[in-house]
Design a protein around this motif. Structure first.
Motif, PDB file in Angstrom:
ATOM      1  N   PRO A 134      20.174  18.800 -64.754  1.00 22.33           N
ATOM      2  CA  PRO A 134      20.529  18.041 -63.540  1.00 22.33           C
ATOM      3  C   PRO A 134      20.120  18.784 -62.278  1.00 22.33           C
ATOM      4  CG  PRO A 134      22.481  18.982 -64.587  1.00 22.33           C
ATOM      5  CD  PRO A 134      21.361  19.172 -65.537  1.00 22.33           C
ATOM      6  N   GLY A 135      19.439  18.075 -61.379  1.00 19.20           N
ATOM      7  CA  GLY A 135      19.012  18.676 -60.121  1.00 19.20           C
ATOM      8  C   GLY A 135      17.685  19.400 -60.202  1.00 19.20           C
ATOM      9  N   ALA A 136      17.130  19.547 -61.397  1.00 15.06           N
ATOM     10  CA  ALA A 136      15.884  20.295 -61.551  1.00 15.06           C
ATOM     11  C   ALA A 136      14.704  19.506 -60.999  1.00 15.06           C
ATOM     12  CB  ALA A 136      15.646  20.628 -63.021  1.00 15.06           C
ATOM     13  N   MET A 137      13.761  20.225 -60.412  1.00 16.46           N
ATOM     14  CA  MET A 137      12.531  19.623 -59.932  1.00 16.46           C
ATOM     15  C   MET A 137      11.559  19.461 -61.108  1.00 16.46           C
ATOM     16  SD  MET A 137      13.052  19.106 -56.736  1.00 16.46           S
ATOM     17  CE  MET A 137      11.404  18.825 -56.075  1.00 16.46           C
ATOM     18  N   PRO A 138      10.586  18.562 -60.988  1.00 14.75           N
ATOM     19  CA  PRO A 138       9.615  18.383 -62.069  1.00 14.75           C
ATOM     20  C   PRO A 138       8.935  19.680 -62.494  1.00 14.75           C
ATOM     21  CG  PRO A 138       9.423  16.587 -60.515  1.00 14.75           C
ATOM     22  CD  PRO A 138      10.396  17.562 -59.912  1.00 14.75           C
ATOM     23  N   GLY A 139       8.645  20.551 -61.522  1.00 19.20           N
ATOM     24  CA  GLY A 139       8.018  21.826 -61.849  1.00 19.20           C
ATOM     25  C   GLY A 139       8.901  22.694 -62.725  1.00 19.20           C
ATOM     26  N   ASP A 140      10.224  22.637 -62.480  1.00 16.72           N
ATOM     27  CA  ASP A 140      11.168  23.417 -63.290  1.00 16.72           C
ATOM     28  C   ASP A 140      11.167  22.921 -64.736  1.00 16.72           C
ATOM     29  OD1 ASP A 140      11.948  24.832 -61.003  1.00 16.72           O
ATOM     30  OD2 ASP A 140      13.422  23.289 -60.485  1.00 16.72           O
ATOM     31  N   GLU A 153       2.644  15.547 -64.051  1.00 16.28           N
ATOM     32  CA  GLU A 153       2.823  14.756 -65.270  1.00 16.28           C
ATOM     33  C   GLU A 153       4.297  14.498 -65.545  1.00 16.28           C
ATOM     34  OE1 GLU A 153      -0.940  15.792 -68.144  1.00 16.28           O
ATOM     35  OE2 GLU A 153       0.473  17.411 -67.725  1.00 16.28           O
ATOM     36  N   VAL A 154       5.145  15.497 -65.271  1.00 17.42           N
ATOM     37  CA  VAL A 154       6.591  15.306 -65.433  1.00 17.42           C
ATOM     38  C   VAL A 154       7.079  14.248 -64.454  1.00 17.42           C
ATOM     39  CG1 VAL A 154       8.867  16.362 -65.185  1.00 17.42           C
ATOM     40  CG2 VAL A 154       7.032  17.633 -66.303  1.00 17.42           C
ATOM     41  N   ARG A 155       6.603  14.321 -63.211  1.00 22.10           N
ATOM     42  CA  ARG A 155       7.014  13.351 -62.190  1.00 22.10           C
ATOM     43  C   ARG A 155       6.595  11.932 -62.596  1.00 22.10           C
ATOM     44  NH1 ARG A 155       4.840  15.715 -58.344  1.00 22.10           N
ATOM     45  NH2 ARG A 155       6.635  16.914 -57.638  1.00 22.10           N
TER      46      ARG A 155
END
Length: 277
Positions: A134-140, A153-155
């Motif tokens: 929760p709260g993590a950015m796509p890069g994380d 790609e995650v985004r």
């Protein structure tokens, strides 16, 4: 009668067309064949019964005989090629074309979501991973994946999963899984799942060198069976899979996404045995 883009099997569409015409008029298979320019009065019935197939040279005549125009003819021809194709990579080309025609004509088909979900390991992993972070950015999220995936790609995966209803955003970068099951036509979904199994099988092979034995479990056994034994083993594997899902469902705070592949397949053809005296 349903729109043509709701069909994935041209035989089913032709059969429904025939039944609809027969319901409203004295329509016969002979007349259907005659309109399409075929001399055999039973040819199109044989096609609908799965005893024959439409060729590339005949499918346009059938499309016109059914009154299809514009994108409908294009979709029907792609559908014929999709069903007739023997190889999955060829099937996918025509399936993608069917989806593109649907999208271009603003018709939503559930198979597009179902196929998109199974089209890559990324959507399945992101769907499991997002609620754990929760709260993590796509890069994380990208950084904790064992396979290569970018933040972009995650985004994109998050956007697809949310739009298709597989994830629900409940806060800023906070997601929950929905209860929505992946649903679609038998033809489209079967193809998507076969391709998914190939990709997950490849990841399983790579895991042998990627992880140590303490972090992965790869075992196997080669054995002889008969048909009864085969069926019994398949039931045991199915029960094992359901048990694994039950164990995972009881887990508390989740901290990792894993994949279980169950594979049981022939290494030989069946051996014909002479009956014993």
């Amino acid at each position: 009668m349903k729109s043509i883009v709701e069909y994935k099997d041209y035989r089913a569409y032709m059969a429904d067309f025939y039944e609809e015409r027969k319901r409203t008029s004295a329509f016969t298979w002979r007349e259907f064949a005659k309109i399409a320019g075929f001399t055999s009065p039973s040819y199109l019935k044989l096609v609908c019964d799965g005893k024959s197939s439409l060729s590339r040279t005949k499918m346009n005549r059938v499309a016109v005989a059914m009154g299809l125009v514009g994108y409908e003819i294009e979709y029907f021809e792609a559908m014929v090629n999709f069903v007739n194709a023997q190889k999955d990579n060829v099937k996918k080309v025509y399936f993608d074309k069917m989806m593109a025609i649907s999208a271009a004509n603003q018709v939503r088909v559930i198979d597009k979501d179902a196929f998109g979900y199974y089209d890559s390991w990324k959507n399945q992993v992101v769907r499991e991973l997002a609620p754990m972070m929760p709260g993590a950015m796509p890069g994380d999220m990208a950084k904790v994946c064992c396979q290569e995936i970018s933040a972009l790609e995650v985004r994109k995966s998050l956007a697809f999963l949310e739009k298709a209803g597989f994830l629900k955003q409940v806060g800023e970068n906070v997601y929950e899984q929905t209860d929505k099951a992946v649903a679609g036509s038998k033809e489209g979904l079967t193809l998507a799942i076969r391709m998914m199994h190939r990709e997950m099988g490849r990841l399983g092979i790579e895991s042998i060198d990627q992880f140590g034995p303490e972090n992965r479990n790869v075992t196997g056994v080669t054995l002889g069976v008969n048909r009864e034994g085969y069926d019994e083993i398949v039931k045991e594997l199915d029960a094992c899979r359901k048990k694994v899902i039950s164990i995972a469902a009881k887990c508390g705070k989740l901290d990792q996404v894993c994949r279980l592949n169950l594979q049981f397949f022939p290494l030989t053809q069946r051996v014909e045995r002479e009956s014993e005296e």
